[in-house]
Design an enzyme around this catalytic site. Structure first.
Site, PDB file in Angstrom:
ATOM      1  N   ASP A  25       0.767  -1.323   0.190  1.00  0.00           N
ATOM      2  CA  ASP A  25       0.063   0.031  -0.044  1.00  0.00           C
ATOM      3  C   ASP A  25       0.781   1.281   0.017  1.00  0.00           C
ATOM      4  OD1 ASP A  25      -2.353   1.479  -0.101  1.00  0.00           O
ATOM      5  OD2 ASP A  25      -2.515   1.519   2.282  1.00  0.00           O
ATOM      6  N   ASN A  27       1.219   3.290  -3.090  1.00  0.00           N
ATOM      7  CA  ASN A  27       1.668   3.502  -4.236  1.00  0.00           C
ATOM      8  C   ASN A  27       1.236   5.010  -4.658  1.00  0.00           C
ATOM      9  OD1 ASN A  27       2.652   1.137  -4.308  1.00  0.00           O
ATOM     10  ND2 ASN A  27       1.100   0.263  -5.828  1.00  0.00           N
ATOM     11  N   HIS A  42       2.047   2.904  -9.286  1.00  0.00           N
ATOM     12  CA  HIS A  42       1.795   1.545  -9.281  1.00  0.00           C
ATOM     13  C   HIS A  42       2.881   0.955 -10.030  1.00  0.00           C
ATOM     14  CE1 HIS A  42      -1.952   1.879  -7.483  1.00  0.00           C
ATOM     15  NE2 HIS A  42      -2.711   2.498  -8.450  1.00  0.00           N
ATOM     16  N   SER A  70      -7.694  -5.762  -4.645  1.00  0.00           N
ATOM     17  CA  SER A  70      -8.813  -6.272  -3.857  1.00  0.00           C
ATOM     18  C   SER A  70     -10.058  -6.426  -4.282  1.00  0.00           C
ATOM     19  CB  SER A  70      -8.936  -5.503  -2.650  1.00  0.00           C
ATOM     20  OG  SER A  70      -9.698  -4.337  -2.714  1.00  0.00           O
ATOM     21  N   ASN A  73     -11.112  -2.998  -4.616  1.00  0.00           N
ATOM     22  CA  ASN A  73     -10.409  -2.013  -5.645  1.00  0.00           C
ATOM     23  C   ASN A  73     -11.148  -1.643  -6.982  1.00  0.00           C
ATOM     24  OD1 ASN A  73      -7.067  -2.911  -4.505  1.00  0.00           O
ATOM     25  ND2 ASN A  73      -8.212  -1.308  -3.729  1.00  0.00           N
ATOM     26  N   TRP A  74     -12.056  -2.738  -7.264  1.00  0.00           N
ATOM     27  CA  TRP A  74     -12.996  -2.044  -8.383  1.00  0.00           C
ATOM     28  C   TRP A  74     -13.578  -0.715  -8.330  1.00  0.00           C
ATOM     29  CZ3 TRP A  74     -11.781  -5.145 -12.555  1.00  0.00           C
ATOM     30  CH2 TRP A  74     -11.199  -6.554 -12.192  1.00  0.00           C
ATOM     31  N   ARG A  76     -12.377   1.922  -7.923  1.00  0.00           N
ATOM     32  CA  ARG A  76     -11.529   3.014  -8.429  1.00  0.00           C
ATOM     33  C   ARG A  76     -11.605   3.663  -9.734  1.00  0.00           C
ATOM     34  NH1 ARG A  76      -5.622   2.371  -5.469  1.00  0.00           N
ATOM     35  NH2 ARG A  76      -6.310   1.687  -3.413  1.00  0.00           N
ATOM     36  N   ARG A 187       2.416  -4.205   6.690  1.00  0.00           N
ATOM     37  CA  ARG A 187       1.715  -3.378   5.951  1.00  0.00           C
ATOM     38  C   ARG A 187       2.361  -2.065   5.759  1.00  0.00           C
ATOM     39  NH1 ARG A 187      -4.617  -2.013   4.916  1.00  0.00           N
ATOM     40  NH2 ARG A 187      -4.339  -0.280   3.409  1.00  0.00           N
ATOM     41  N   ARG A 193      -4.726  -0.994   9.221  1.00  0.00           N
ATOM     42  CA  ARG A 193      -6.026  -2.135   8.893  1.00  0.00           C
ATOM     43  C   ARG A 193      -5.514  -3.054   8.190  1.00  0.00           C
ATOM     44  NH1 ARG A 193      -8.047   3.060   7.064  1.00  0.00           N
ATOM     45  NH2 ARG A 193      -7.441   3.282   4.839  1.00  0.00           N
ATOM     46  N   ILE A 194      -6.491  -3.931   8.158  1.00  0.00           N
ATOM     47  CA  ILE A 194      -6.088  -5.322   7.227  1.00  0.00           C
ATOM     48  C   ILE A 194      -6.873  -5.161   6.031  1.00  0.00           C
ATOM     49  CG2 ILE A 194      -4.829  -6.723   9.021  1.00  0.00           C
ATOM     50  CD1 ILE A 194      -7.521  -8.308   8.981  1.00  0.00           C
TER      51      ILE A 194
HETATM   52  C1  IPE Z   1      -5.216  -2.702   0.228  1.00  0.00           C
HETATM   53  O1  IPE Z   1      -5.207  -1.319  -0.288  1.00  0.00           O
HETATM   54  C2  IPE Z   1      -5.397  -3.286  -1.107  1.00  0.00           C
HETATM   55  C3  IPE Z   1      -3.986  -3.718  -1.804  1.00  0.00           C
HETATM   56  C4  IPE Z   1      -3.125  -3.192  -1.619  1.00  0.00           C
HETATM   57  C5  IPE Z   1      -4.162  -4.132  -3.090  1.00  0.00           C
HETATM   58  P1  IPE Z   1      -6.115  -0.136  -0.299  1.00  0.00           P
HETATM   59  O2  IPE Z   1      -5.352   0.939  -0.486  1.00  0.00           O
HETATM   60  O3  IPE Z   1      -7.228  -0.765  -1.165  1.00  0.00           O
HETATM   61  O4  IPE Z   1      -6.820  -0.437   1.357  1.00  0.00           O
HETATM   62  P2  IPE Z   1      -7.971   0.739   2.026  1.00  0.00           P
HETATM   63  O5  IPE Z   1      -8.638   1.260   1.003  1.00  0.00           O
HETATM   64  O6  IPE Z   1      -6.822   1.913   2.335  1.00  0.00           O
HETATM   65  O7  IPE Z   1      -8.192   0.099   3.206  1.00  0.00           O
HETATM   66  C1  IPE Z   2      -1.937   0.125  -3.267  1.00  0.00           C
HETATM   67  O1  IPE Z   2      -1.520   1.523  -3.443  1.00  0.00           O
HETATM   68  C2  IPE Z   2      -2.021  -0.568  -4.634  1.00  0.00           C
HETATM   69  C3  IPE Z   2      -3.345  -1.105  -4.785  1.00  0.00           C
HETATM   70  C4  IPE Z   2      -4.496  -1.025  -4.113  1.00  0.00           C
HETATM   71  C5  IPE Z   2      -3.742  -1.534  -6.167  1.00  0.00           C
HETATM   72  P1  IPE Z   2      -2.578   2.534  -3.297  1.00  0.00           P
HETATM   73  O2  IPE Z   2      -3.131   2.925  -4.844  1.00  0.00           O
HETATM   74  O3  IPE Z   2      -3.746   2.333  -2.558  1.00  0.00           O
HETATM   75  O4  IPE Z   2      -1.812   4.022  -2.835  1.00  0.00           O
HETATM   76  P2  IPE Z   2      -2.418   4.968  -1.741  1.00  0.00           P
HETATM   77  O5  IPE Z   2      -2.954   4.357  -0.594  1.00  0.00           O
HETATM   78  O6  IPE Z   2      -3.635   5.513  -2.587  1.00  0.00           O
HETATM   79  O7  IPE Z   2      -1.267   5.735  -1.320  1.00  0.00           O
HETATM   80 MG    MG Z   3      -4.231   2.502  -0.480  1.00  0.00          MG
END
Ligand code: IPE
Ligand code: IPE
Ligand code: MG
Length: 244
Positions: A25, A27, A42, A70, A73-74, A76, A187, A193-194
């Site tokens: 997490d 990126n 990413h 996850s 993540n859809w 987004r 993490r 959080r998980i």
């Molecule tokens: C968890 O990160 C999922 C991945 C790293 C693939 P998220 O960025 O999606 O988690 P939340 O939304 O902060 O809980």
């Molecule tokens: C984790 O990085 C990658 C994925 C969830 C795919 P994020 O894209 O969640 O990065 P932040 O949390 O917005 O910085």
């Molecule tokens: Mg994130």
């Protein structure tokens, strides 16, 4: 494996955790800090993953499980989802040589049928071609959700006519069947959080949270997390090691 046996193994002097799970997490924030689009974060995250996988293999970690995308993540923006899928395609298209060199099996946890046919084919090809390598295993969690995994497991069990159920048997219906539970969860990215990750498997996992963003999470940061892990007293509900 019994918790006691797991504990004995985990306490082997200086040995690395047998199984490390990572929530990759941070990126997006990494990119934002540099005035770059989130997708650049990413791309940097993929490089960080390559580095981490190589390092874990070098220090003798048997299983590395990473959260790549996850079930949530859809939500987004479409362009970001497409960019992540594009990066996955690129990574998997180039992965076979490295997997052979490192003798690493590549496996996937998650429902791949939601991915494009091309991406699904790449996943299956990498998994199939690497399945007999003996150097370690990397599990990529893709369209993965812990609750989704548990519900699917329950459905598989029901479809078999609800045979006598034990924890061990339930585990055999999960994507992670046959893989020992993670010893250490890392993490990066500052959140504590998980996020729907490995809910069943992390019953007794040690958790280390770091403010370092994933693209910056290098070998030194992995070493630091392992050091913290070694300082923990894994009790599994028992009284644990007693101080003199
Ligand atoms: C968890 O990160 C999922 C991945 C790293 C693939 P998220 O960025 O999606 O988690 P939340 O939304 O902060 O809980
Ligand atoms: C984790 O990085 C990658 C994925 C969830 C795919 P994020 O894209 O969640 O990065 P932040 O949390 O917005 O910085
Ligand atoms: Mg994130």
């Amino acid at each position: 494996m019994s918790p006691r046996k797991q504990k004995e193994l985990a306490e082997g002097a200086g040995s690395p955790p047998r199984h490390i799970a990572i929530i990759m997490d941070g990126n997006g924030r990494w990119a934002k800090k540099r005035g770059l689009p989130r997708t650049a974060g990413h791309a940097a995250g993929v490089e960080s993953f390559r580095r981490a996988a190589k390092y874990c293999r070098r220090i003798g970690v048997e299983y590395l499980t990473v959260y790549a995308f996850s079930t949530e993540n859809w939500k987004r923006p479409l362009e970001e989802v497409q960019a992540i899928m594009g990066l996955l395609k690129k990574y998997l298209g180039e992965a076979l040589e490295g997997l052979a060199a490192e003798q690493t099996r590549l496996c996937f946890f998650g429902d791949l049928t939601a991915l494009s046919p091309e991406l699904q084919a790449l996943c299956l090809d990498c998994a199939e071609k690497s399945k007999n390598y003996q150097g370690g295993q990397v599990n990529v969690c893709l369209n993965y959700g812990g609750r989704d995994e548990i519900v699917r497991a329950a459905k598989k069990w029901a479809a078999e006519g609800c045979p006598e159920l034990t924890e061990e048997r339930f585990g055999s219906y999960l994507w992670s069947a046959g893989v020992p539970d993670p010893d250490l969860l890392i993490r990066p990215g500052g959140e504590t959080r998980i996020s729907n990750y490995l809910l069943w498997q992390m019953a007794y996992t040690e958790m280390v949270f770091s403010d370092v963003l994933w693209p910056d999470f290098d070998e030194r940061e992995i070493d630091k997390a392992i050091e913290i892990y070694h300082s923990r007293n894994r009790r599994y509900g028992d009284v644990g090691k007693q101080e003199e």
